[in-house]
Motif scaffolding. Structure first.
Motif, mmCIF file in Angstrom:
data_model
loop_
_atom_site.group_PDB
_atom_site.id
_atom_site.type_symbol
_atom_site.label_atom_id
_atom_site.label_comp_id
_atom_site.label_asym_id
_atom_site.label_seq_id
_atom_site.Cartn_x
_atom_site.Cartn_y
_atom_site.Cartn_z
ATOM 1 N N HIS A 183 -6.170 -3.403 5.529
ATOM 2 C CA HIS A 183 -6.451 -2.600 6.726
ATOM 3 C C HIS A 183 -6.686 -3.566 7.881
ATOM 4 O O HIS A 183 -7.610 -4.383 7.818
ATOM 5 C CB HIS A 183 -7.710 -1.730 6.549
ATOM 6 C CG HIS A 183 -7.543 -0.582 5.605
ATOM 7 N ND1 HIS A 183 -8.523 0.350 5.385
ATOM 8 C CD2 HIS A 183 -6.506 -0.199 4.826
ATOM 9 C CE1 HIS A 183 -8.103 1.261 4.505
ATOM 10 N NE2 HIS A 183 -6.874 0.930 4.138
ATOM 11 N N HIS B 20 -3.174 2.785 9.270
ATOM 12 C CA HIS B 20 -3.810 1.512 9.620
ATOM 13 C C HIS B 20 -2.745 0.434 9.632
ATOM 14 O O HIS B 20 -1.732 0.546 8.920
ATOM 15 C CB HIS B 20 -4.871 1.170 8.564
ATOM 16 C CG HIS B 20 -4.331 1.208 7.152
ATOM 17 N ND1 HIS B 20 -3.628 0.162 6.595
ATOM 18 C CD2 HIS B 20 -4.342 2.189 6.197
ATOM 19 C CE1 HIS B 20 -3.245 0.492 5.358
ATOM 20 N NE2 HIS B 20 -3.657 1.716 5.094
ATOM 21 N N ASP C 279 0.873 -1.182 0.000
ATOM 22 C CA ASP C 279 0.000 0.000 0.000
ATOM 23 C C ASP C 279 0.905 1.225 0.000
ATOM 24 O O ASP C 279 1.677 1.417 0.939
ATOM 25 C CB ASP C 279 -0.882 -0.033 1.263
ATOM 26 C CG ASP C 279 -1.913 1.082 1.320
ATOM 27 O OD1 ASP C 279 -1.999 1.876 0.365
ATOM 28 O OD2 ASP C 279 -2.634 1.146 2.332
ATOM 29 N N SER D 271 0.587 1.768 8.222
ATOM 30 C CA SER D 271 0.851 2.853 7.283
ATOM 31 C C SER D 271 0.948 4.171 8.032
ATOM 32 O O SER D 271 0.343 4.349 9.089
ATOM 33 C CB SER D 271 -0.267 2.945 6.239
ATOM 34 O OG SER D 271 -1.458 3.427 6.824
ATOM 35 N N GLU E 93 0.154 7.840 6.664
ATOM 36 C CA GLU E 93 -0.376 8.440 5.433
ATOM 37 C C GLU E 93 -1.235 9.677 5.683
ATOM 38 O O GLU E 93 -2.428 9.675 5.406
ATOM 39 C CB GLU E 93 -1.160 7.406 4.627
ATOM 40 C CG GLU E 93 -2.224 6.627 5.402
ATOM 41 C CD GLU E 93 -3.026 5.689 4.495
ATOM 42 O OE1 GLU E 93 -3.513 6.149 3.450
ATOM 43 O OE2 GLU E 93 -3.152 4.506 4.849
ATOM 44 N N GLU F 121 2.188 8.269 1.635
ATOM 45 C CA GLU F 121 2.014 7.052 2.438
ATOM 46 C C GLU F 121 3.167 6.073 2.286
ATOM 47 O O GLU F 121 3.555 5.716 1.173
ATOM 48 C CB GLU F 121 0.725 6.333 1.994
ATOM 49 C CG GLU F 121 0.521 4.975 2.659
ATOM 50 C CD GLU F 121 -0.769 4.281 2.275
ATOM 51 O OE1 GLU F 121 -1.277 4.532 1.156
ATOM 52 O OE2 GLU F 121 -1.260 3.482 3.094
HETATM 53 ZN ZN ZN Z 1 -3.158 2.858 3.410
#
Ligand code: ZN
Ligand code: ZN
Ligand code: ZN
Length: 371
Positions: free
Chosen positions: A310, A303, A239, A330, A332, A346
């Motif tokens: 997530h 998250h 991510d 993360s 972000e 992020e």
């Molecule tokens: Zn994310």
């Protein structure tokens, strides 16, 4: 999907689960669809209308109740669980209730379909039901070395795509957001992921909507383009978010981005063992507040990430969970000015004994790109 099938890994995870079950007075744990099941058995059930159920008694062997037609997909590990296939005409909930027996307290996975739980309540009305997340969650959020290596491989793969974006290798001007999203998705697979989870592409004013759905909007010179994308590689997620500006960066965007970049770096640096999740959130927020953009940072800082994109631990005000070595999450922060533009930056970070380790290392600058 190619999660490990080493029985030793699952035996040790189940041993820790049973220890937490006894601390919390849980007699039986039941898990259906979702990611707790592959975490404890290596098998991910498809989210079907037929019941798959792992039954873990505190003091006896675990059983996996499974539709007979799905059984060939299970890598059987007799030292970890006993496979119990059910036939099309069987009542799987009746079989499940016999496997659960006289348990007083049953911990139920969050993603068991309500229809099966409602039927189970009728079979076992006297049991006390609690959530399994309190038992499996604390284990899942601490990643072991193999899991961190898997997250690093997935992160490095999306880093390469972000570098391609920065280098101008992905055409933007004159294409729709949806076309660029499709190209990012193809690159996610080309870089070794098994599955694309999302590829958000938001241009100009659309970037002010954090989870904008890439659509027919044509990308033009002179605007910011936000790309947030990730997939699943060998069972673990990536991510990343990077923004590029098509042409010279105007002073208002440059000034906001400078604050965003400092906020994100402060959030990454704050990720030390023993610090609370909410204080990591506070570190990014105070930088953005001080720069005057506080009202435009409308979501939590981050998250957790692992088998799910997530998951725990959430980096949000109110989460007093203390970071432990192996927590992966993360960082972000974003700034979103409605009707004008938006930006987010992020990275995935792992808390380690020697400080926060960022798994994404592509340039964090707002690069001016003509592509
Ligand atoms: Zn994310
Ligand atoms: Zn998001
Ligand atoms: Zn993202």
């Amino acid at each position: 999907m190619n999660i490990t099938h080493d029985p030793a890994v699952f035996k040790s995870r189940l041993a820790r689960v049973r220890q937490l079950m006894s601390e919390k007075n849980v007699d039986t744990l039941i898990l259906s669809v979702g990611h707790d099941l592959p975490y404890l058995t290596g098998y991910q059930a498809m989210p079907l209308e037929r019941l798959t159920l792992l039954v873990v008694p505190r003091d006896a062997m675990a059983s996996m109740l499974i539709p007979r037609l799905e059984a060939p997909r299970v890598v059987d590990m007799p030292s970890v669980f006993t496979l119990v296939p059910w036939n099309e005409t069987d009542d799987p909930v009746a079989i499940a209730s016999r496997l659960i027996g006289s348990a007083n307290t049953i911990a139920v996975g969050d993603q068991m379909w309500a229809r099966f739980l409602v039927e189970l309540l009728a079979h076992l009305p006297r049991a006390r039901y609690v959530r399994a997340v309190d038992i499996v969650g604390p284990l899942r959020r601490v990643k072991d070395a193999a899991e961190i290596a898997a997250l690093q491989r997935a992160s490095t793969a999306v880093d390469r795509i972000a570098a391609q974006l920065h280098a101008g290798d992905i055409p933007l001007i004159g294409r729709t957001e949806a076309q660029v999203s499709a190209e990012l998705s193809a690159r996610i697979i080309a870089e070794g992921h098994d599955k694309v989870n999302f590829a958000i592409v938001a241009a100009g004013e659309n970037a002010a909507s954090p989870h904008h759905h890439a659509g027919p909007r044509v990308i033009r010179e002179g605007e910011i383009v936000l790309c947030d994308f990730g997939g699943t590689m060998a069972g673990y997620c990536s991510d990343i978010t990077r923004c590029v500006h098509l042409g010279d960066v105007p002073p208002d965007i440059a000034e906001a981005y400078e604050a965003l970049q400092r906020a994100q770096a402060a959030g990454v640096a704050a990720g030390r063992i023993g610090v609370s999740c909410e204080s990591v959130d506070a570190r990014t927020r105070e930088v953005i507040d001080a720069a005057g953009y506080g009202e435009f940072f409308v979501h939590r800082t981050g998250h957790g990430i692992g088998m799910e994109e997530h998951e725990d631990p959430y980096i949000v005000q109110g989460n007093t969970t203390l970071l432990e070595a192996g927590h992966a999450y993360s960082v972000e922060p974003g700034i979103y000015v409605p009707g004008r533009w938006g930006m987010r930056l992020e990275d995935i970070v792992v808390a380690t004994e020697s400080g926060p380790l960022s798994l994404n290392n592509t340039s964090h600058d707002l690069l001016s790109v003509i592509a």
